[in-house]
Design an enzyme around this catalytic site. Structure first.
Site, PDB file in Angstrom:
ATOM      1  N   THR A 156       0.885  -1.169   0.000  1.00 47.75           N
ATOM      2  CA  THR A 156       0.000   0.000   0.000  1.00 47.75           C
ATOM      3  C   THR A 156       0.927   1.225   0.000  1.00 47.75           C
ATOM      4  O   THR A 156       1.457   1.559  -1.049  1.00 47.75           O
ATOM      5  CB  THR A 156      -0.988  -0.039   1.198  1.00 47.75           C
ATOM      6  OG1 THR A 156      -0.280  -0.271   2.397  1.00 47.75           O
ATOM      7  CG2 THR A 156      -2.018  -1.123   0.990  1.00 47.75           C
ATOM      8  N   LYS A 182       4.010  -7.363   3.369  1.00 44.67           N
ATOM      9  CA  LYS A 182       3.777  -5.932   3.313  1.00 44.67           C
ATOM     10  C   LYS A 182       3.440  -5.481   4.716  1.00 44.67           C
ATOM     11  O   LYS A 182       2.978  -6.288   5.532  1.00 44.67           O
ATOM     12  CB  LYS A 182       2.656  -5.561   2.363  1.00 44.67           C
ATOM     13  CG  LYS A 182       1.276  -5.856   2.913  1.00 44.67           C
ATOM     14  CD  LYS A 182       0.189  -5.101   2.186  1.00 44.67           C
ATOM     15  CE  LYS A 182       0.250  -3.623   2.428  1.00 44.67           C
ATOM     16  NZ  LYS A 182      -0.230  -3.196   3.766  1.00 44.67           N
ATOM     17  N   THR A 193      -2.089  -2.584   7.416  1.00 49.13           N
ATOM     18  CA  THR A 193      -2.386  -4.008   7.305  1.00 49.13           C
ATOM     19  C   THR A 193      -1.104  -4.786   7.080  1.00 49.13           C
ATOM     20  O   THR A 193      -0.279  -4.402   6.271  1.00 49.13           O
ATOM     21  CB  THR A 193      -3.336  -4.285   6.130  1.00 49.13           C
ATOM     22  OG1 THR A 193      -4.647  -3.894   6.503  1.00 49.13           O
ATOM     23  CG2 THR A 193      -3.364  -5.765   5.781  1.00 49.13           C
ATOM     24  N   GLU A 279       5.107   3.424   9.495  1.00 51.55           N
ATOM     25  CA  GLU A 279       4.804   4.782   9.031  1.00 51.55           C
ATOM     26  C   GLU A 279       5.643   5.830   9.761  1.00 51.55           C
ATOM     27  O   GLU A 279       5.606   5.926  10.984  1.00 51.55           O
ATOM     28  CB  GLU A 279       3.324   5.074   9.233  1.00 51.55           C
ATOM     29  CG  GLU A 279       2.486   4.315   8.232  1.00 51.55           C
ATOM     30  CD  GLU A 279       1.021   4.413   8.522  1.00 51.55           C
ATOM     31  OE1 GLU A 279       0.251   4.014   7.649  1.00 51.55           O
ATOM     32  OE2 GLU A 279       0.663   4.897   9.601  1.00 51.55           O
ATOM     33  N   ASN A 401      -0.790  10.456   9.165  1.00 46.34           N
ATOM     34  CA  ASN A 401      -2.082   9.978   9.643  1.00 46.34           C
ATOM     35  C   ASN A 401      -3.076  11.070   9.998  1.00 46.34           C
ATOM     36  O   ASN A 401      -4.245  10.793  10.235  1.00 46.34           O
ATOM     37  CB  ASN A 401      -1.878   9.034  10.819  1.00 46.34           C
ATOM     38  CG  ASN A 401      -1.296   7.723  10.347  1.00 46.34           C
ATOM     39  OD1 ASN A 401      -1.845   7.096   9.463  1.00 46.34           O
ATOM     40  ND2 ASN A 401      -0.160   7.341  10.899  1.00 46.34           N
ATOM     41  N   THR A 406      -7.572  12.588   0.567  1.00 43.55           N
ATOM     42  CA  THR A 406      -7.783  13.360  -0.664  1.00 43.55           C
ATOM     43  C   THR A 406      -8.246  12.429  -1.768  1.00 43.55           C
ATOM     44  O   THR A 406      -8.044  11.226  -1.691  1.00 43.55           O
ATOM     45  CB  THR A 406      -6.490  14.051  -1.110  1.00 43.55           C
ATOM     46  OG1 THR A 406      -5.426  13.096  -1.059  1.00 43.55           O
ATOM     47  CG2 THR A 406      -6.169  15.209  -0.192  1.00 43.55           C
TER      48      THR A 406
END
Lengths: 406, 406
Positions: A156, A182, A193, A279, A401, A406
């Site tokens: 992702t 991933k 995920t 992240e 986050n 968008t």
């Protein structure tokens, strides 16, 4: 451990097609703007299969369909994965779409439906555009060995692909275990995920495969955290196709230890890659706990430390803040003799028997500027040991986050 | 609820000296550079006392000494609190210092030692400078009713004092409950410590006081989170001195319901003030869960949502990201029928029966720019209900906690 000699070190260039008779590839079917978004993993021999799934009550539709497939014969031959859409919180229509995906893929590959698993990751609450998924399915090439495309297609907003392989020798034959994963990318309005696919050309009994996956998952994938949010789609699938021509392995095989070690090593490598690419992460943090009352207690303590926002921000700021580590250990729920706790930041001991040492703060801070941070906690409550992996908490995490979709 | 008429609304100007015969004050003894750092709370009548403490294995020394005091007669008359130093991870010397603090305070006030409780909040792992603590103790003025100074003296990096009072009528007499709290300030290398002090001029049996505090804590203080890190020093203390001249209240008193309601209302107010002033917080978030299988399940779900970094960052960014709310509910560990979940952001329903509604995203985003955010989750598993309170996760949180100690 004497077994270590017959297990190779991690091959970081390896992947899901490193074991014999596995094939995979990926394509762009239009779910994402340009990036690959549909991948497949195929074994030319029906492979014994096991999987573990998220404990989230909102388990996504494809997980249910994958469970149905495996339940039938505990075998799989094809796994198809789409990114950009999680097919989660999609109700009956979502479940029908997951089943339809399986049906189309089984027709395309000429396989019975129960040998096909389907997987999705991405946006929650949006129905799968089935025309695009069909386009993906029609692109499946069962002879492809383009693992790199598979690895890309399942991402992702991960910043890199995650793959490795490891070898061991069983009955004088080379057995290979490969994997792709991933992690903690973000697709709005979704959460991180985690997906992992493990392949091996060993023959492994279904019961042994299932219990090995469960045991290994508890020690590796379940011991990583980026932000503590476990997703609706988390899944680890393992396929063992027997192409290496071993006899059927299980816990009673004299060389099972080597296989288990190799399997665990691979899983640990994939788990660490996921944690490192969390992240906004700038550092991989590894916590090792020794001397806990039980292995479960050690696991709780390690996970508690790695999950603490205060520990994660301190490490982001290169602050050798031992108090936060001790505190997170203390509220882990594990029993411990608090006056017998030692803490190390890499080579530097900062706490001895529950009390701070007069360590060199500048040296400890310099250590924390590295990209790989090791925290060791030693207790005197028993012989329980465990590890956990995570990453620092940065401004970038908040930016990623808190940005409006968008 | 019919009882609501005999319980007053929250008096936000009230505090620990609102009930009769309570006194308090604060002074500067040199633990902090300029701010008040030593406070006391005194009842001219020995008060029945109960307290709840952090479950952290590294419970700080003063908590042990406070437990010793209360254990003797379940009464207290004086509570002394210092900020800037938590007296945690300080070993035997720390315990001796906490006992010495109690001894000096009991001598200064002319009270038996077991009627004195000691409390600390601030830096971990540094011994209390006892000369400064002694200076503080010598400044105690038992006739002071300067609650504002007490409220200031217990703060660390809280940005505001936290206090309130509430009244109810028992046996035709006015009973007042007052409180002061500190929350999620940060003193390096410490973590957010929560302290709360509740006073009442009702007479309450020791058993009833203890169980009321436990029950209320589970519904209020234990349902707030800033970053999930529970400290070594968290404590809530309640003193009931009987100055309102009620008979001794317990669960069997016909007006117990009014007292419990008032007590809960006050605790909820203090808890919300702590959440609102969380580190880096720009918004108070309240989560209400209804229709869970049990109240405990509702509590788990509410706490899971309020603790999610992904929910917290989404609200920081005014992103009506219902998927993250549903996901956090799903991994709470509570059982739920996922296809019967409704979610509301303030007045706007965003999820119906587990599926997203086609709501106006701009309107929902505008709602999330407010300073008080209400999230409601309705289930169909039973009648369990609970609330939880927290705050958004901001860049400022990372900045505060990633800054190297100076």
């Amino acid at each position: 451990m004497t077994l270590v000699n017959i297990v190779s070190s991690i091959n970081i260039k390896g992947g899901v097609t490193s074991p014999k008779s596995f094939f995979s590839g990926g394509t762009h079917c239009g779910l994402r703007r340009k990036k690959l978004d549909f991948g497949w993993l195929y074994s030319s021999i029906p492979a014994k299969a096991a999987a573990v799934y998220t404990q989230n009550a909102f388990q996504a539709a494809p997980l249910k369909v994958t469970q149905e497939s495996i339940a039938k014969e505990q075998k799989l031959q094809l796994v198809v994965v789409n990114s950009a859409n999680a097919n989660a919180c999609t109700g009956k229509e979502g479940l029908e779409n997951a089943r339809l995906t399986r049906k189309y893929a089984s027709e395309e590959a000429g396989l019975p439906e129960h040998l096909v698993a389907v997987q999705s990751t991405g946006l929650i609450g949006v129905q799968l555009p089935m025309d695009k998924v069909e386009t993906g399915i029609r692109s499946i090439n069962l002879e492809s060995q383009d693992a790199a495309s598979f690895e890309q297609a399942i991402l992702t907003t991960d910043t890199c692909t995650k793959h490795a392989s490891v070898e061991c020798e069983i009955e004088g034959k080379q057995v290979t275990i490969g994997g792709a994963a991933k992690g903690s990318g973000m697709i709005d309005p979704n959460m991180a995920t985690m997906l992992a696919y493990i392949t091996t050309d060993a023959d492994v009994s279904q019961d042994a495969l299932k219990s090995l996956l469960k045991k290994t998952t508890d020690k590796t994938y379940n011991q990583i955290t980026v932000d503590g949010d476990s997703s609706t789609n988390d899944t680890v699938v393992v396929l063992a196709n027997g192409a290496a021509e071993t006899s059927e392995l299980d816990e009673f095989h004299p060389e099972w230890g080597a296989f288990e070690e190799a399997f665990t090593k691979l899983s640990e490598e994939l788990a660490k890659k996921i944690a490192r690419d969390g992240e906004g992460a700038t550092k991989l943090i590894e916590v090792q706990v020794e001397g806990a009352a039980t292995a479960a207690d050690a696991g709780k303590i390690a996970k508690s430390i790695i999950s603490s926002n205060l520990v994660k921000t301190a490490i982001h700021g290169a602050d050798p803040n031992w108090g936060r580590i001790v505190c997170a250990a203390g509220y882990s729920g594990a029993s411990m003799e608090s006056e017998a706790v030692d803490v190390y930041l890499g080579p530097i001991q900062v706490v001895s028997e529950g009390l701070p040492l007069d360590f060199d703060e500048a040296e400890a801070s310099a250590y924390l500027t590295q990209s790989d941070i090791y925290i060791k906690v030693k207790l005197e409550d028993g012989t329980g040991a465990a590890q956990a992996w995570g990453c620092d908490l940065s401004y970038e995490y908040v930016r990623i986050n808190a940005s409006y979709r968008t």
